[in-house]
Every structure is written in structure tokens, then in C-alpha cells.
Design a protein around this motif. Sequence first.
Motif, short mmCIF file in Angstrom:
data_model
loop_
_atom_site.label_atom_id
_atom_site.label_comp_id
_atom_site.label_asym_id
_atom_site.label_seq_id
_atom_site.Cartn_x
_atom_site.Cartn_y
_atom_site.Cartn_z
N PHE A 26 -0.68 96.64 4.78
CA PHE A 26 0.63 96.99 4.26
C PHE A 26 1.50 95.75 4.05
CE2 PHE A 26 -0.21 101.39 5.70
CZ PHE A 26 0.16 102.04 4.54
N VAL A 27 1.42 94.80 4.97
CA VAL A 27 2.22 93.57 4.83
C VAL A 27 1.78 92.80 3.59
CG1 VAL A 27 2.66 91.31 5.87
CG2 VAL A 27 2.82 93.36 7.27
N LEU A 28 0.46 92.65 3.42
CA LEU A 28 -0.03 91.92 2.25
C LEU A 28 0.32 92.66 0.95
CD1 LEU A 28 -3.53 90.76 3.53
CD2 LEU A 28 -1.48 89.37 3.20
N ALA A 29 0.23 93.97 0.95
CA ALA A 29 0.60 94.74 -0.23
C ALA A 29 2.09 94.57 -0.53
CB ALA A 29 0.27 96.21 -0.03
N GLY A 30 2.90 94.54 0.51
CA GLY A 30 4.34 94.33 0.34
C GLY A 30 4.65 92.96 -0.23
N LEU A 31 3.94 91.94 0.24
CA LEU A 31 4.15 90.59 -0.28
C LEU A 31 3.77 90.52 -1.75
CD1 LEU A 31 2.80 88.35 2.63
CD2 LEU A 31 5.17 88.64 1.91
N ASN A 32 2.68 91.15 -2.13
CA ASN A 32 2.27 91.17 -3.53
C ASN A 32 3.29 91.89 -4.38
OD1 ASN A 32 -0.06 89.69 -3.28
ND2 ASN A 32 -1.35 91.46 -2.91
N THR A 33 3.88 92.95 -3.85
CA THR A 33 4.92 93.68 -4.58
C THR A 33 6.13 92.79 -4.80
OG1 THR A 33 4.17 95.74 -3.61
CG2 THR A 33 6.36 95.74 -4.56
#
Length: 53
Positions: A26-33
Motif C-alpha cells: 500500500f505504501v509503494l502504491a501510494g508513492l506511485n500515485t
Amino acid sequence: MQTLIEGVQPYVTTIATTAVGVLTTFVLAGLNTVKGKANTHGWRHVQRQHRGK
């Protein structure tokens, strides 16, 4: 009591490891967003201006 703890420990470890993996995802997905939003708001344009100088 200790036998119960020894019996449950592998399951607890597996659940904890899974939870850390899910949070990391979730953290990595948030950073990509966030990076994606920055790119759509002209961040690439700003980078191009700096390269030209």
C-alpha cells in the motif's frame, strides 16, 4: 501455557509477515500515485525548464 505459545508462534509470525507485506504494498502504491499526480501537474515541464538552463 508455553506449549500453546510454541504451537501458535509460526502462525503469528506468518500473519505478521503478511501484514508487513500488505502495508509495504500500500505504501509503494501510494508513492506511485503521488508521483503520478505530480507528473500530471506539470512536474515534467518544470524538469525540462531546469535542463534547458
